[in-house]
Scaffold this motif. Sequence first.
Motif, PDB file in Angstrom:
ATOM      1  N   LYS B  16      -3.073  11.308 -23.585  1.00  0.00           N
ATOM      2  CA  LYS B  16      -1.994  11.091 -22.618  1.00  0.00           C
ATOM      3  C   LYS B  16      -2.568  10.938 -21.208  1.00  0.00           C
ATOM      4  CE  LYS B  16       0.999  13.767 -20.233  1.00  0.00           C
ATOM      5  NZ  LYS B  16       1.438  15.140 -20.062  1.00  0.00           N
ATOM      6  N   VAL B  17      -3.592  11.739 -20.920  1.00  0.00           N
ATOM      7  CA  VAL B  17      -4.170  11.697 -19.577  1.00  0.00           C
ATOM      8  C   VAL B  17      -4.738  10.306 -19.276  1.00  0.00           C
ATOM      9  CG1 VAL B  17      -6.384  12.676 -20.342  1.00  0.00           C
ATOM     10  CG2 VAL B  17      -5.698  12.945 -17.972  1.00  0.00           C
ATOM     11  N   SER B  18      -5.174   9.584 -20.306  1.00  0.00           N
ATOM     12  CA  SER B  18      -5.692   8.232 -20.068  1.00  0.00           C
ATOM     13  C   SER B  18      -4.582   7.299 -19.588  1.00  0.00           C
ATOM     14  CB  SER B  18      -6.328   7.671 -21.337  1.00  0.00           C
ATOM     15  OG  SER B  18      -7.491   8.408 -21.635  1.00  0.00           O
ATOM     16  N   PHE B  19      -3.369   7.498 -20.108  1.00  0.00           N
ATOM     17  CA  PHE B  19      -2.242   6.661 -19.649  1.00  0.00           C
ATOM     18  C   PHE B  19      -1.826   7.056 -18.229  1.00  0.00           C
ATOM     19  CE2 PHE B  19      -1.562   6.526 -24.384  1.00  0.00           C
ATOM     20  CZ  PHE B  19      -2.118   5.252 -24.519  1.00  0.00           C
ATOM     21  N   GLU B  20      -1.950   8.351 -17.929  1.00  0.00           N
ATOM     22  CA  GLU B  20      -1.675   8.775 -16.552  1.00  0.00           C
ATOM     23  C   GLU B  20      -2.708   8.158 -15.609  1.00  0.00           C
ATOM     24  OE1 GLU B  20      -1.864  13.026 -15.709  1.00  0.00           O
ATOM     25  OE2 GLU B  20      -0.637  12.739 -13.915  1.00  0.00           O
ATOM     26  N   LEU B  21      -3.967   8.173 -16.046  1.00  0.00           N
ATOM     27  CA  LEU B  21      -5.039   7.591 -15.239  1.00  0.00           C
ATOM     28  C   LEU B  21      -4.807   6.096 -15.019  1.00  0.00           C
ATOM     29  CD1 LEU B  21      -6.867  10.011 -14.932  1.00  0.00           C
ATOM     30  CD2 LEU B  21      -8.614   8.857 -16.240  1.00  0.00           C
ATOM     31  N   ALA B  22      -4.396   5.404 -16.090  1.00  0.00           N
ATOM     32  CA  ALA B  22      -4.137   3.966 -15.984  1.00  0.00           C
ATOM     33  C   ALA B  22      -2.998   3.727 -14.994  1.00  0.00           C
ATOM     34  CB  ALA B  22      -3.791   3.392 -17.355  1.00  0.00           C
ATOM     35  N   SER B  23      -1.924   4.519 -15.095  1.00  0.00           N
ATOM     36  CA  SER B  23      -0.787   4.364 -14.185  1.00  0.00           C
ATOM     37  C   SER B  23      -1.235   4.547 -12.739  1.00  0.00           C
ATOM     38  CB  SER B  23       0.290   5.425 -14.480  1.00  0.00           C
ATOM     39  OG  SER B  23       0.604   5.479 -15.847  1.00  0.00           O
ATOM     40  N   TYR B  24      -2.080   5.563 -12.556  1.00  0.00           N
ATOM     41  CA  TYR B  24      -2.573   5.893 -11.211  1.00  0.00           C
ATOM     42  C   TYR B  24      -3.463   4.774 -10.672  1.00  0.00           C
ATOM     43  CZ  TYR B  24      -5.126   8.642  -7.659  1.00  0.00           C
ATOM     44  OH  TYR B  24      -5.677   9.112  -6.492  1.00  0.00           O
ATOM     45  N   ALA B  25      -4.375   4.301 -11.534  1.00  0.00           N
ATOM     46  CA  ALA B  25      -5.315   3.256 -11.113  1.00  0.00           C
ATOM     47  C   ALA B  25      -4.562   1.983 -10.732  1.00  0.00           C
ATOM     48  CB  ALA B  25      -6.313   2.975 -12.228  1.00  0.00           C
ATOM     49  N   ALA B  26      -3.527   1.645 -11.524  1.00  0.00           N
ATOM     50  CA  ALA B  26      -2.757   0.432 -11.249  1.00  0.00           C
ATOM     51  C   ALA B  26      -2.074   0.542  -9.889  1.00  0.00           C
ATOM     52  CB  ALA B  26      -1.723   0.207 -12.349  1.00  0.00           C
ATOM     53  N   LYS B  27      -1.504   1.719  -9.615  1.00  0.00           N
ATOM     54  CA  LYS B  27      -0.798   1.923  -8.344  1.00  0.00           C
ATOM     55  C   LYS B  27      -1.778   1.882  -7.172  1.00  0.00           C
ATOM     56  CE  LYS B  27       3.087   3.257  -6.225  1.00  0.00           C
ATOM     57  NZ  LYS B  27       3.162   2.895  -4.948  1.00  0.00           N
ATOM     58  N   LEU B  28      -2.912   2.543  -7.349  1.00  0.00           N
ATOM     59  CA  LEU B  28      -3.905   2.579  -6.278  1.00  0.00           C
ATOM     60  C   LEU B  28      -4.436   1.171  -5.987  1.00  0.00           C
ATOM     61  CD1 LEU B  28      -5.678   4.145  -4.281  1.00  0.00           C
ATOM     62  CD2 LEU B  28      -7.309   4.538  -6.139  1.00  0.00           C
ATOM     63  N   ALA B  29      -4.726   0.422  -7.065  1.00  0.00           N
ATOM     64  CA  ALA B  29      -5.240  -0.939  -6.886  1.00  0.00           C
ATOM     65  C   ALA B  29      -4.223  -1.797  -6.142  1.00  0.00           C
ATOM     66  CB  ALA B  29      -5.576  -1.551  -8.242  1.00  0.00           C
ATOM     67  N   ALA B  30      -2.935  -1.623  -6.490  1.00  0.00           N
ATOM     68  CA  ALA B  30      -1.888  -2.398  -5.812  1.00  0.00           C
ATOM     69  C   ALA B  30      -1.859  -2.043  -4.331  1.00  0.00           C
ATOM     70  CB  ALA B  30      -0.537  -2.125  -6.474  1.00  0.00           C
ATOM     71  N   GLU B  31      -1.961  -0.768  -4.022  1.00  0.00           N
ATOM     72  CA  GLU B  31      -1.952  -0.356  -2.607  1.00  0.00           C
ATOM     73  C   GLU B  31      -3.155  -0.902  -1.854  1.00  0.00           C
ATOM     74  OE1 GLU B  31      -1.342   3.768  -1.776  1.00  0.00           O
ATOM     75  OE2 GLU B  31       0.720   3.696  -2.549  1.00  0.00           O
ATOM     76  N   MET B  32      -4.294  -0.974  -2.565  1.00  0.00           N
ATOM     77  CA  MET B  32      -5.508  -1.464  -1.912  1.00  0.00           C
ATOM     78  C   MET B  32      -5.574  -2.988  -1.923  1.00  0.00           C
ATOM     79  SD  MET B  32      -8.241   1.278  -3.515  1.00  0.00           S
ATOM     80  CE  MET B  32      -9.686   0.498  -2.789  1.00  0.00           C
TER      81      MET B  32
END
Lengths: 247, 322
Positions: B16-32
């Motif tokens: 599950k933590v991998s999906f949380e990480l993916a969600s986080y990475a996607a959001k961070l990449a969008a912000e950057m």
Amino acid sequence: MKILVLIGNVPDTTTKVKFNADKTAFDTNGVQWIINPWDELALTRALELKEAAGSTIESIFVANVGRSETEGTLRKALAVGADEAIRVDTDPKDAFYVASQLAQVAKGFDLIFAGIEASDYNGAAVGGMLAELLGIQSVSAVSGIQIESGNLKISREIDGGSQTLAMNLPLLAIVQKGIAKEPRIPAMRGIMMARSKKLTVVAPMEVETLTSIVTFESPAPKAACKMVAEDQARELIRLLHEEAKVL
Amino acid sequence: MSVLVYTENWDGKFKKVSFELASYAAKLAAEMGVSVSAISLGPVEDSELAKLADYGVGRVLSASCKDYNSLDNQAIATAVAAAAKHVNASVVILAQSNLGKAIAPRLSVKLKAGLVSGVQGLPVSLSPFTVKKMVFTGKAFANTTIHTAIKVITLAPNSFGVIENKVQEAIEKFDAGLTEADFTTKIESTNKVTGKVLLNDADIVVSAGRGMKASENWGPIEELATLLGAGLACSRPVSDEGWRSHGEHVGQTGKIISPNLYFAFGISGAIQHLGGVSSSKCIVAINKDKDAPIFEAADYGIVGDVFKVLPQLIEAVKESKS
Ligand SMILES: Cc1cc2nc3c(=O)[nH]c(=O)nc-3n(C[C@H](O)[C@H](O)[C@H](O)COP(=O)(O)OP(=O)(O)OC[C@H]3O[C@@H](n4cnc5c(N)ncnc54)[C@H](O)[C@@H]3O)c2cc1C
């Protein structure tokens, strides 16, 4: 075989954590310092291994990066039974800085123990960084270590279970709970002997830090606990469901 | 520039933590304003790899060699570093898990990248790159700036959440250039916890302390956990006594967890215990001593005997489910 145990100097676990007025630095006034709890367990296990029948361990060194104030903590490690101590004379600025300082004194050891994290900055970084700087293998979340006729057997916790490993030396073991049962407490004789044990002070190297803490924050104050009567389990479930929305 | 996330799997399935990480990475990449990709190590089927696209990470590099299952720290750090170079990553994200904690420091040195572990949520600022992390085992937070061009962070589980955000998948085979000789961690035996919710992955955790009196009294604790789909935890003396395994010990010297809901049965709430659980979103305490410190940390409490309260709670949960 030579063992090195890294010793973190951290505030006692019951310390009330306070900061200076602009929240940029930890207020060390009145703080009691202890050996980082995992490092203390690591040292205990190293001593047990050395004392075991047929052991080929010649010496156990302890090392710390810190100013002279941390010598009390190192002396305690000597009093518990370590043979020699090394202190790199500088402030521990960040994990990379500390690992780089340790790398200069950690060469030539067969087995190095680090704690899984320090209870102050919870960085969980120095051990792994040091292994990488030394170019040696590491195992993390180690909860047991055995030497059987010269072979190293390691138990580690993985996310979802535990494993037993056969590993070669040199190795850096990043240890957690379980590695030793209870930390050893120095006896009077040990405290006396520690005074005459060698503690070498080493000058720091020029190393850049990679991170810095800008400000500290205290956790938001908590609302009072909502009490439910002992026979009202159903009401508790309703509150968790409808009010807290966590069920 | 891009964001890279190392998505761990367990037996070929993402945690599950991998999906949380993916969600986080996607959001961070969008912000950057940069792209995002994931690196997966060890055998994982394409259908599983494709699931990361549901959480915003379409591009997945997959190195499927089974040697990665040895969780060899040196080899995994080398492979993630190779992937980071391959995608020109400026931020590499790992989980604050046993494996993530083992790999991140080595990766930090390899990439000459500053590391902050146990990051809570998105950065407080992108320039300078500043993240918030827990310090003093839950007693405070530190806003920490990373000065290097590449940054490595480990994300505290449950600090961001799993967010669906479907994108097009693009799975690539990846070869980090490692040979068998690079894997020196030899596994002799594995003891898997099967059929149970992993403690770090759990949304709900049922935890119990010395107030349970003896290991044979854990039946209702386990029953409640099963009913709720919860992970199991315990206080330190409980694992010291051998009533429960070390893997369940939470607190200053055990695991640090932050589930949505934490039940503490017969736990006094010592400061060292709270250190491991205080960032839980909601804490429920059941203790016969109304002055137990656990009630200062709890959101909901029952002053009562665990042996009376547990059966009633189990009944109430069963009712609420039906
Ligand atoms: C360096 C250091 C590190 C430590 N690290 C940790 C750590 O990581 N995690 C940790 O948990 N502890 C840790 N401790 C230990 C900690 O200080 C406490 O001793 C421990 O948390 C207490 O565990 P407990 O709450 O289960 O037991 P107790 O403190 O004995 O509390 C038992 C509670 O159960 C209640 N109770 C008893 N019977 C019943 C009943 N029938 N019904 C309802 N309630 C009942 C009692 O009122 C009491 O509050 C550490 C200590 C030190 C010094």
